[in-house]
Design an enzyme around this catalytic site. Sequence first.
Site, PDB file in Angstrom:
ATOM      1  N   LYS A   6       0.833  -1.186   0.000  1.00 11.25           N
ATOM      2  CA  LYS A   6       0.000   0.000   0.000  1.00 11.25           C
ATOM      3  C   LYS A   6       0.874   1.244   0.000  1.00 11.25           C
ATOM      4  CE  LYS A   6      -1.972   2.660   3.127  1.00 11.25           C
ATOM      5  NZ  LYS A   6      -2.078   3.891   2.359  1.00 11.25           N
ATOM      6  N   CYS A  43      13.029  11.884   6.236  1.00  8.98           N
ATOM      7  CA  CYS A  43      13.195  11.443   7.629  1.00  8.98           C
ATOM      8  C   CYS A  43      14.626  11.673   8.109  1.00  8.98           C
ATOM      9  CB  CYS A  43      12.824   9.973   7.748  1.00  8.98           C
ATOM     10  SG  CYS A  43      13.722   8.948   6.570  1.00  8.98           S
ATOM     11  N   GLU A  98      10.411   1.487  10.075  1.00 12.19           N
ATOM     12  CA  GLU A  98      11.286   2.647   9.822  1.00 12.19           C
ATOM     13  C   GLU A  98      10.445   3.876  10.120  1.00 12.19           C
ATOM     14  OE1 GLU A  98      14.383   2.235   8.939  1.00 12.19           O
ATOM     15  OE2 GLU A  98      14.471   0.230   8.083  1.00 12.19           O
ATOM     16  N   GLU A 151       8.877  15.726  16.005  1.00 12.70           N
ATOM     17  CA  GLU A 151       9.202  15.776  14.573  1.00 12.70           C
ATOM     18  C   GLU A 151       8.263  16.759  13.867  1.00 12.70           C
ATOM     19  OE1 GLU A 151       8.177  12.402  12.040  1.00 12.70           O
ATOM     20  OE2 GLU A 151      10.149  12.519  11.121  1.00 12.70           O
TER      21      GLU A 151
HETATM   22  P1  NAD Z   1       2.027   7.785   8.251  1.00 13.35           P
HETATM   23  O1  NAD Z   1       2.446   6.935   9.376  1.00 13.35           O
HETATM   24  O2  NAD Z   1       0.878   8.688   8.419  1.00 13.35           O
HETATM   25  O3  NAD Z   1       1.668   6.882   6.975  1.00 13.35           O
HETATM   26  C1  NAD Z   1       2.564   5.957   6.428  1.00 13.35           C
HETATM   27  C2  NAD Z   1       1.776   4.881   5.727  1.00 13.35           C
HETATM   28  O4  NAD Z   1       1.029   4.151   6.689  1.00 13.35           O
HETATM   29  C3  NAD Z   1       0.753   5.419   4.734  1.00 13.35           C
HETATM   30  O5  NAD Z   1       0.690   4.560   3.618  1.00 13.35           O
HETATM   31  C4  NAD Z   1      -0.522   5.363   5.533  1.00 13.35           C
HETATM   32  O6  NAD Z   1      -1.688   5.275   4.746  1.00 13.35           O
HETATM   33  C5  NAD Z   1      -0.326   4.098   6.336  1.00 13.35           C
HETATM   34  N1  NAD Z   1      -1.131   4.010   7.557  1.00 13.35           N
HETATM   35  C6  NAD Z   1      -1.706   5.011   8.261  1.00 13.35           C
HETATM   36  N2  NAD Z   1      -2.392   4.507   9.313  1.00 13.35           N
HETATM   37  C7  NAD Z   1      -2.228   3.168   9.280  1.00 13.35           C
HETATM   38  C8  NAD Z   1      -2.673   2.096  10.106  1.00 13.35           C
HETATM   39  N3  NAD Z   1      -3.444   2.309  11.178  1.00 13.35           N
HETATM   40  N4  NAD Z   1      -2.301   0.844   9.789  1.00 13.35           N
HETATM   41  C9  NAD Z   1      -1.511   0.610   8.730  1.00 13.35           C
HETATM   42  N5  NAD Z   1      -1.076   1.578   7.889  1.00 13.35           N
HETATM   43  C10 NAD Z   1      -1.417   2.846   8.171  1.00 13.35           C
HETATM   44  O7  NAD Z   1       3.324   8.555   7.798  1.00 13.35           O
HETATM   45  P2  NAD Z   1       3.434   9.658   6.642  1.00 13.35           P
HETATM   46  O8  NAD Z   1       2.842  10.917   7.171  1.00 13.35           O
HETATM   47  O9  NAD Z   1       2.960   9.097   5.353  1.00 13.35           O
HETATM   48  O10 NAD Z   1       5.022   9.800   6.511  1.00 13.35           O
HETATM   49  C11 NAD Z   1       5.781  10.664   7.283  1.00 13.35           C
HETATM   50  C12 NAD Z   1       6.480   9.921   8.393  1.00 13.35           C
HETATM   51  O11 NAD Z   1       7.273   8.875   7.844  1.00 13.35           O
HETATM   52  C13 NAD Z   1       7.447  10.796   9.147  1.00 13.35           C
HETATM   53  O12 NAD Z   1       7.318  10.525  10.520  1.00 13.35           O
HETATM   54  C14 NAD Z   1       8.814  10.350   8.656  1.00 13.35           C
HETATM   55  O13 NAD Z   1       9.871  10.561   9.537  1.00 13.35           O
HETATM   56  C15 NAD Z   1       8.568   8.903   8.431  1.00 13.35           C
HETATM   57  N6  NAD Z   1       9.561   8.347   7.518  1.00 13.35           N
HETATM   58  C16 NAD Z   1      10.513   7.503   8.018  1.00 13.35           C
HETATM   59  C17 NAD Z   1      11.486   6.983   7.191  1.00 13.35           C
HETATM   60  C18 NAD Z   1      12.546   6.048   7.702  1.00 13.35           C
HETATM   61  O14 NAD Z   1      13.211   5.416   6.899  1.00 13.35           O
HETATM   62  N7  NAD Z   1      12.736   5.921   9.003  1.00 13.35           N
HETATM   63  C19 NAD Z   1      11.496   7.338   5.835  1.00 13.35           C
HETATM   64  C20 NAD Z   1      10.515   8.204   5.373  1.00 13.35           C
HETATM   65  C21 NAD Z   1       9.548   8.702   6.215  1.00 13.35           C
END
Ligand code: NAD
Length: 479
Positions: free
Chosen positions: A173, A282, A248, A383
Site C-alpha cells: 500500500k 526522515c 522505519e 518531529e
Molecule cells: P504515516 O504513518 O501517516 O503513513 C505511512 C503509511 O502508513 C501510509 O501509507 C498510511 O496510509 C499508512 N497508515 C496510516 N495509518 C495506518 C494504520 N493504522 N495501519 C496501517 N497503515 C497505516 O506517515 P506519513 O505521514 O505518510 O510519513 C511521514 C512519516 O514517515 C514521518 O514521521 C517520517 O519521519 C517517516 N519516515 C521515516 C522513514 C525512515 O526510513 N525511518 C522514511 C521516510 C519517512
Amino acid sequence: MQKLSNYINGNLSAPQSNSYIDNYNPSTGKVYSLIPDSDAADVNIATAAATAAFPAWSATPAAKRSEILLKIAQLITENLDNLAIAESTDNGKPVWLAKRVDIPRAASNFHFYATAILHHASESHRMEEGFINYTLRQPVGVAGCISPWNLPLYLFSWKIAPALAAGNTVVSKPSEITPMTAYLLSELCIKAGLPPGVLNIVHGYGHKVGAAITSHPDIPLISFTGGTKTGAEIARTAAPMFKKLSLELGGKNPNIIFADCDFEEAIKTTLNSSFSNQGEICLCGSRILIEKPLYEKFRDELVKRTAKMKVGNPTDDSVKLGAIVSEQHMQKVLSYIELAQQEGGKILCGGKRKIVEGFEDGYYIEPTVIEGLPQNCRTNMEEIFGPVVTLQSFETEEEALQLANAIEFGLAGTIWTENVSKAHRVAAQLKSGIIWINCWLVRDLRTPFGGMKSSGVGREGGWEALRFFTEPKNVCVKY
Ligand code: NAD
C-alpha cells in the site's frame, strides 16, 4: 479526471466499494485524479492472489526472478521523465529533484536487489563431532509493505524489490497522499512480465487498507515506513500475531557542527540537510547544534543563504523548495512555527506560508530558521517534518552529545569536524542508526538502514533486507 486502479492478481481493477478519494496536486491545491478507496475486501482478494502466487514465485530460480526485476528497473529508467513529473505533481517536490534522486533511486532499488539475490549465500557450521549445520534462508510468504508520502516510489520500491527478490509475494500500500507513481509502477510490472499475484498494490487509506494488511492472518511479515505513532499501532496489531516486523519511523536528527569544521562544506550541506525535499526527509537534520565559538558566524551565514533559497512552482528548475505535500501537513508545520514562538523561539528567517504567483492555492512554506529555544521544548523534541530548523549552541563535546541524544528519536545525525578522533568518538556515542561525518545522505545500498529508540525496529538495506525478507532455518546433518 484520471481514476487510478488497484493492481491485483496481475490486473488493474476498481476497488470493491467502487468509491474513490480525491488526489490533490499540492503545487496548485487542486484535485487532479482519483484514488481507489479500497478496504479489507480488496486486501482479502489481493492476499488470496499473493498466497496463490507464492509457491511458483518462491520456486522460480533466482536468476529468473532477477531477470524480471531487472526489466522493471530498466522500464523505470526508460520512463524517468514521466515518472519524475508524476512524482512532483503528486508530492510537490521539484521535478529536477525527482529526476535526480527519487526515480533513479527507485530503479537502483530494483537493480540492486535483482543482482544481490544472485549472490545471496547461506552459512554452514561444521562440528568436530561429525555433524554439519547449514542455514536455509527461505522466503517467508506474503509480505505486507506499507510506505509513506515523502519519497513515494523511492521508499515503495525499497521494500518491494528485496521482498520480491527473496522470493516472497507482496501485498502493498503506497501512501494515499502520493499514489501516482506506485500506480504507474503497476503498469510497468505488467509490461515486464511479472507473473499475476506476485505483486499486488492496493490503494486507499491507512486505517482501512493499511490496517487490513497488518491484521491479515495470511500476511506473516510487515515492512512499514512512516510515522512513529502509526508504527506503534502496527506493532500493537502485529505483536500478538507474532508477525515479523520492520519499522522505519520518524526522526529529529541533530547536525553537530564543531568549530574546527570545514566551514563552507558544513554550511552548504546543512542547507541541503535542512531543506531538501522541503525538509520532508526522515533523515533531514532539524536540530543544528553549533559549537559556541562558531555559533554567530555559522548562524549568520546559514540565515543569509536560507533567505535566498527560491520557493515555488516545482516544474521550475531554479526552485530549491517546491510545495508541502498537503494542506493538512502545511497547517501542521505552520502550527509548529507558531508553537516555537510561544515557546520563546526567535524566527531568524522564513516563518510563513508563501504565496507563489500563479499558484496561489498551493501549499508553500518559506524555509525557516529559529533560535533561542531550549532542548526540552516541544519544538526541539517533536518531529516537524518540514522546512524548519532550530539552532542551539554547545560548549563541550559532552554537551553536544547530551543535546543530540536528549530526544525519543534516534534515526540519523551528522558530525562536522576536521578532527578524526573526535569524529569517531562522537559517532560511537550518538544514539542513532545512521551517522554521517562531514557529509549527509550519501547512500550505499549495501549498508544497514534504520533507527534506534522511537525511530524504528530492525534494519533494511543490503543483506539486512534479504535477511528480513527470509526465514532462517537450521538443518543439522550427521555424517
Ligand atoms: P504515516 O504513518 O501517516 O503513513 C505511512 C503509511 O502508513 C501510509 O501509507 C498510511 O496510509 C499508512 N497508515 C496510516 N495509518 C495506518 C494504520 N493504522 N495501519 C496501517 N497503515 C497505516 O506517515 P506519513 O505521514 O505518510 O510519513 C511521514 C512519516 O514517515 C514521518 O514521521 C517520517 O519521519 C517517516 N519516515 C521515516 C522513514 C525512515 O526510513 N525511518 C522514511 C521516510 C519517512
